[in-house]
Scaffold this active site. Structure first.
Site, mmCIF file in Angstrom:
data_model
loop_
_atom_site.group_PDB
_atom_site.id
_atom_site.type_symbol
_atom_site.label_atom_id
_atom_site.label_comp_id
_atom_site.label_asym_id
_atom_site.label_seq_id
_atom_site.Cartn_x
_atom_site.Cartn_y
_atom_site.Cartn_z
ATOM 1 N N GLY A 12 31.802 40.760 41.814
ATOM 2 C CA GLY A 12 31.713 40.482 43.244
ATOM 3 C C GLY A 12 32.856 39.569 43.626
ATOM 4 O O GLY A 12 32.900 38.415 43.198
ATOM 5 N N SER A 14 35.329 37.685 46.435
ATOM 6 C CA SER A 14 35.289 37.168 47.810
ATOM 7 C C SER A 14 36.672 36.948 48.390
ATOM 8 O O SER A 14 36.809 36.699 49.578
ATOM 9 C CB SER A 14 34.545 35.836 47.816
ATOM 10 O OG SER A 14 35.287 34.898 47.042
ATOM 11 N N GLY A 16 38.368 34.474 47.023
ATOM 12 C CA GLY A 16 38.575 33.099 46.552
ATOM 13 C C GLY A 16 39.060 33.069 45.111
ATOM 14 O O GLY A 16 39.055 34.074 44.410
ATOM 15 N N VAL A 17 39.461 31.885 44.678
ATOM 16 C CA VAL A 17 40.066 31.739 43.352
ATOM 17 C C VAL A 17 39.028 31.906 42.224
ATOM 18 O O VAL A 17 39.333 32.449 41.165
ATOM 19 C CB VAL A 17 40.834 30.396 43.241
ATOM 20 C CG1 VAL A 17 39.892 29.210 43.204
ATOM 21 C CG2 VAL A 17 41.764 30.389 42.046
ATOM 22 N N ASP A 18 37.786 31.471 42.447
ATOM 23 C CA ASP A 18 36.771 31.536 41.387
ATOM 24 C C ASP A 18 36.463 32.973 40.970
ATOM 25 O O ASP A 18 36.482 33.311 39.787
ATOM 26 C CB ASP A 18 35.483 30.825 41.823
ATOM 27 C CG ASP A 18 35.671 29.325 41.986
ATOM 28 O OD1 ASP A 18 36.554 28.762 41.308
ATOM 29 O OD2 ASP A 18 34.945 28.709 42.789
ATOM 30 N N SER A 19 36.162 33.821 41.950
ATOM 31 C CA SER A 19 35.819 35.206 41.601
ATOM 32 C C SER A 19 37.040 35.962 41.078
ATOM 33 O O SER A 19 36.919 36.880 40.268
ATOM 34 C CB SER A 19 35.196 35.933 42.797
ATOM 35 O OG SER A 19 36.031 35.906 43.932
ATOM 36 N N CYS A 102 20.883 34.178 50.250
ATOM 37 C CA CYS A 102 21.982 35.135 50.133
ATOM 38 C C CYS A 102 22.182 35.546 48.671
ATOM 39 O O CYS A 102 22.389 36.720 48.358
ATOM 40 C CB CYS A 102 23.249 34.485 50.686
ATOM 41 S SG CYS A 102 24.666 35.526 50.558
ATOM 42 N N GLY A 126 31.718 34.539 40.431
ATOM 43 C CA GLY A 126 32.455 33.314 40.129
ATOM 44 C C GLY A 126 31.621 32.062 40.225
ATOM 45 O O GLY A 126 32.150 30.977 40.455
ATOM 46 N N CYS A 198 26.986 30.818 54.078
ATOM 47 C CA CYS A 198 27.295 31.898 53.151
ATOM 48 C C CYS A 198 27.731 33.167 53.883
ATOM 49 O O CYS A 198 26.982 33.699 54.698
ATOM 50 C CB CYS A 198 26.038 32.188 52.325
ATOM 51 S SG CYS A 198 26.257 33.455 51.108
#
Length: 373
Positions: A12, A14, A16-19, A102, A126, A198
């Site tokens: 999943g 988004s 963003g850096v984490d995922s 969510c 992430g 979210c």
């Protein structure tokens, strides 16, 4: 020689850096990885849809990593399963946590169902959390980076979800995640972390809520009944709130700041008092409902553990004194400040997240009676 087909994992993503790093690590570990971008919101007041930029970021990252990317629209599911509840809770004078719902309804239900139906063996996100498989099943553990740990938002996950989920960031501190992203030349390595509701993003909260719920202004009174001001609508205020009350400079005040200490729904009155440590802000105990237990079954009461009633709070020693099919009572060793109905109480045994529930009412510290439904 027979080579085993690598497991197919859908991440999943988004934007963003984490995922993004989550997908990168899984690819490096030899999984067959693809990315899925979920669009879960369409009603943007200014016509500017951040999802377009986020989807482009996901595409760019997937190009660099060398994986396929797909997109799906879960806006209807989000509206029906998360946002409708969110509005109902605000209408009832409570303060919900949409990120928790969510995760339960979209990321680990709608997305998980979609991924499994499309041939995935597992999904990955992430999130900063850890899954441990033991003889008795799957355990949800805090991430190595306790400062980023997100188990508070994941307590609704059960055995079925954990069996099909990977959290590749479990052992990584956030700065290391950023470093890996930069090293791999991911185009979003310096993108700031998202905040706000979210999937919906960073709206001015009052304006946002006003579009869906008509605000009813009313009186702001002290616990003794003295009128001290007007409020803009009970839904805009939360227990323990200091900012935005507009009554700081009253002539007769003793110089201490004002805080929200309660809501009288029946009379549409906001109760405010002075002092960060006003007795009405403290609770000895709470009752919770809508329980979820990671193991699938609750512990037996009385049960000693730790709990959080908000995300950034240190774990607090407590006893779950009563556990029913869908309710429990919790007594804290020390009085807790600003325990808020509608938020979640999440239980821990050391680093293990056991589950939690939605705070229904609290027992006030000073008078030892139930204060707020």
């Amino acid at each position: 020689m027979h080579t085993q087909t690598p497991q197919h994992v859908i991440v999943g993503m988004s934007g963003g850096v984490d995922s993004s790093v989550c997908a990168l690590l899984l690819k490096e570990q030899g999984f067959n990885v693809s990315g899925l971008f979920m669009k879960n919101w369409e009603d943007y007041p200014d016509g500017h849809c951040p999802a377009v930029e986020d989807a482009q970021d996901v595409m760019d990252v997937c190009d660099v990593i060398g994986i396929e990317m797909d997109g799906i629209n879960f806006a209807q599911e989000y509206w029906e399963r998360v946002f409708a509840y969110f509005l109902e809770e605000y209408k009832a004078g409570r303060t919900p946590n949409p990120d928790i719902l969510c995760n339960k309804e979209i990321k680990f239900k709608a997305f998980l169902d979609y991924a499994l139906a499309h041939g995935a063996d597992k999904i990955a996100t992430g999130h900063y959390a850890k899954i441990e498989k033991r003889d008795d099943g799957f355990h949800l553990m805090k991430a190595a980076d306790h400062n980023k740990d997100q188990t508070y938002f994941l307590y609704t996950l059960g055995q079925k979800q954990l069996a099909k989920t990977l959290f590749p960031l479990a052992d990584l501190p956030k700065p290391e995640v950023r470093r890996l992203a930069e090293e791999a030349q991911l185009p979003n390595h310096a993108k700031k972390d998202s905040t706000g509701i979210c999937f919906i993003g960073e709206f001015k909260f009052k304006e946002f809520l006003n579009r869906y719920l008509p605000a009813q202004q009313g009186e702001m009174r002290t616990p003794e009944g003295e009128l001290v001001g007007q409020h803009d609508g009970l839904m805009f205020y939360t227990l323990g709130q200091r900012q935005g009350l507009g009554i700081g400079g009253r002539q007769d005040s003793n110089g201490q700041p004002w805080f929200v200490v309660g809501k009288d729904l029946e009379h549409n009155t906001l109760i405010v008092a002075q002092g960060h440590d006003h007795p009405l802000l403290f609770s000895d105990a709470l009752s919770a409902t809508k329980l979820d237990w990671v193991a699938g079954t609750p512990p037996s009461a009385p049960y000693r553990c730790q709990a959080k009633t908000r995300y950034r709070q240190p774990d607090q020693a407590c006893t779950i004194t009563e556990i029913g099919a869908d309710h429990c009572k919790v007594t804290f060793d020390e009085p807790q400040r600003a325990v808020t109905p509608g938020q979640s109480v999440v239980f821990y045994q050391g680093d293990e997240c056991l589950g939690g529930g939605i705070i229904e009412r609290t027992v006030a510290h000073s008078t030892n009676h139930q204060t707020q439904d």
